[in-house]
Design a protein around this motif. Structure first.
Motif, PDB file in Angstrom:
ATOM      1  N   ASP A  12       1.115   9.433  -7.344  1.00  0.00           N
ATOM      2  CA  ASP A  12       0.828   9.352  -8.783  1.00  0.00           C
ATOM      3  C   ASP A  12       0.731  10.809  -9.297  1.00  0.00           C
ATOM      4  OD1 ASP A  12       1.209   6.772  -8.565  1.00  0.00           O
ATOM      5  OD2 ASP A  12      -1.211   6.379  -8.386  1.00  0.00           O
ATOM      6  N   SER A  32      -9.960   0.472  -1.476  1.00  0.00           N
ATOM      7  CA  SER A  32      -8.528   0.549  -1.306  1.00  0.00           C
ATOM      8  C   SER A  32      -8.148   0.033   0.164  1.00  0.00           C
ATOM      9  CB  SER A  32      -8.324   2.315  -1.205  1.00  0.00           C
ATOM     10  OG  SER A  32      -9.194   2.767  -0.159  1.00  0.00           O
ATOM     11  N   SER A  33      -6.718   0.030   0.271  1.00  0.00           N
ATOM     12  CA  SER A  33      -6.264  -0.398   1.462  1.00  0.00           C
ATOM     13  C   SER A  33      -4.864   0.078   1.733  1.00  0.00           C
ATOM     14  CB  SER A  33      -5.752  -2.057   1.257  1.00  0.00           C
ATOM     15  OG  SER A  33      -5.196  -2.363   0.332  1.00  0.00           O
ATOM     16  N   GLY A  34      -4.427   0.075   2.980  1.00  0.00           N
ATOM     17  CA  GLY A  34      -2.987   0.713   3.283  1.00  0.00           C
ATOM     18  C   GLY A  34      -2.737   0.301   4.782  1.00  0.00           C
ATOM     19  N   THR A  46      -8.593  -1.877   5.376  1.00  0.00           N
ATOM     20  CA  THR A  46      -9.066  -1.941   4.029  1.00  0.00           C
ATOM     21  C   THR A  46     -10.348  -0.971   4.105  1.00  0.00           C
ATOM     22  OG1 THR A  46      -8.712  -4.318   3.708  1.00  0.00           O
ATOM     23  CG2 THR A  46     -10.470  -3.344   2.140  1.00  0.00           C
ATOM     24  N   TYR A  71      -2.269   4.927   1.836  1.00  0.00           N
ATOM     25  CA  TYR A  71      -3.043   4.045   0.940  1.00  0.00           C
ATOM     26  C   TYR A  71      -1.663   3.654   0.194  1.00  0.00           C
ATOM     27  CZ  TYR A  71      -7.514   6.289   2.111  1.00  0.00           C
ATOM     28  OH  TYR A  71      -8.580   6.820   2.843  1.00  0.00           O
ATOM     29  N   SER A  72      -1.803   2.142  -0.056  1.00  0.00           N
ATOM     30  CA  SER A  72      -0.826   1.645  -1.003  1.00  0.00           C
ATOM     31  C   SER A  72      -1.506   0.992  -2.240  1.00  0.00           C
ATOM     32  CB  SER A  72      -0.274   0.471  -0.322  1.00  0.00           C
ATOM     33  OG  SER A  72      -1.102  -0.462   0.411  1.00  0.00           O
ATOM     34  N   LYS A  73      -2.813   0.573  -2.054  1.00  0.00           N
ATOM     35  CA  LYS A  73      -3.678  -0.050  -3.233  1.00  0.00           C
ATOM     36  C   LYS A  73      -4.985   0.775  -3.457  1.00  0.00           C
ATOM     37  CE  LYS A  73      -1.283  -4.491  -3.026  1.00  0.00           C
ATOM     38  NZ  LYS A  73      -1.371  -5.990  -2.748  1.00  0.00           N
ATOM     39  N   PRO A  74      -5.425   0.893  -4.326  1.00  0.00           N
ATOM     40  CA  PRO A  74      -4.917   0.883  -5.806  1.00  0.00           C
ATOM     41  C   PRO A  74      -3.887   1.834  -6.389  1.00  0.00           C
ATOM     42  CG  PRO A  74      -7.145   1.646  -6.001  1.00  0.00           C
ATOM     43  CD  PRO A  74      -6.852   1.500  -4.636  1.00  0.00           C
ATOM     44  N   TYR A  75      -3.864   2.925  -5.461  1.00  0.00           N
ATOM     45  CA  TYR A  75      -2.907   4.062  -5.676  1.00  0.00           C
ATOM     46  C   TYR A  75      -2.209   4.287  -4.510  1.00  0.00           C
ATOM     47  CZ  TYR A  75      -7.132   6.149  -3.759  1.00  0.00           C
ATOM     48  OH  TYR A  75      -8.251   6.183  -2.703  1.00  0.00           O
ATOM     49  N   GLN A  76      -1.128   5.349  -4.478  1.00  0.00           N
ATOM     50  CA  GLN A  76      -0.185   5.701  -3.388  1.00  0.00           C
ATOM     51  C   GLN A  76      -0.837   6.933  -3.084  1.00  0.00           C
ATOM     52  OE1 GLN A  76       4.005   4.866  -4.897  1.00  0.00           O
ATOM     53  NE2 GLN A  76       3.904   3.754  -2.824  1.00  0.00           N
TER      54      GLN A  76
END
Length: 204
Positions: A92, A55-57, A43, A71-76
């Motif tokens: 995106d 963000s997190s991933g 995170t 990164y998976s959240k909040p964007y890829q």
């Protein structure tokens, strides 16, 4: 006269005391020497003067020089180092940025995690206290133009727990690691990146 039991007890107490006072630097050096591969989740919080973004991933690292930061959240977004190039793929925006890996990484935290020699070559280390059960090491860049004011690396026991860094613009990034595995089953082919068709590629 001291009996052998007394001597043994004293010796054990000395060992325990040395272990208790070992601190973050010993944990960091052991981690740096022993870990040939690293994986886990994270995170990340970036705090600037105007906003804070979290963000997190997940991540995978095969030393030396190979890494995948997703990164998976909040964007890829995917950041992949294949040993020669770094590929930054914004899913995106359908856009890829390709850059030279050696020039881009420099003395950044990515260098510490992906290359065993970067720690002593580029940073001076000192103990930097303990918080919430995590021992911190302050890694100060030896070069004045490294781009970072400092990097703090935290260990809970011998497990990598956190990294904190402040860049030359005053932005502060905090990364919390979870599920860290220092013996993942990784292959070099996992770090090969093939750009999807129809995606714009920008080269730095």
């Amino acid at each position: 006269m001291k009996t052998w039991k007394t001597i043994l007890a004293a010796g054990m107490m000395s060992v325990l005391a040395a272990t208790a006072n070992a601190g973050g630097i010993d944990a960091l050096r052991q981690f740096n020497n022993d870990a040939d591969g690293i994986s886990g989740t994270f995170t990340q919080t970036v705090q600037s003067r105007k906003k804070t973004q979290t963000s997190s991933g997940s991540f995978q690292i095969l030393r030396p020089g190979l890494f995948k930061w997703e990164y998976s959240k909040p964007y890829q977004q995917k950041i992949i180092g294949d040993g020669k190039h770094i590929w930054l793929y914004d899913v995106d925006l359908k856009q890829i940025t390709q850059s030279n890996q050696d020039q881009t990484i420099g003395d950044s935290p990515a260098a510490i995690l992906s290359n065993k020699t970067a720690l002593d070559a580029s940073y001076s280390l000192k103990e930097d206290g303990k918080k919430d059960g995590v021992d911190y090491v302050l890694a100060s860049p030896k070069k004045a133009n490294a781009g970072y004011q400092f990097i703090r690396i935290g260990f809970k026991g011998n497990t990598l727990a956190a990294m904190e860094l402040k860049d030359s613009f005053g932005n502060q990034t905090t990364i919390r690691f979870n599920g860290v595995n220092t013996k993942p089953n990784l292959s070099r082919s996992a770090f090969t990146f093939t750009p999807p068709k129809g995606v714009d590629i920008l080269k730095n």
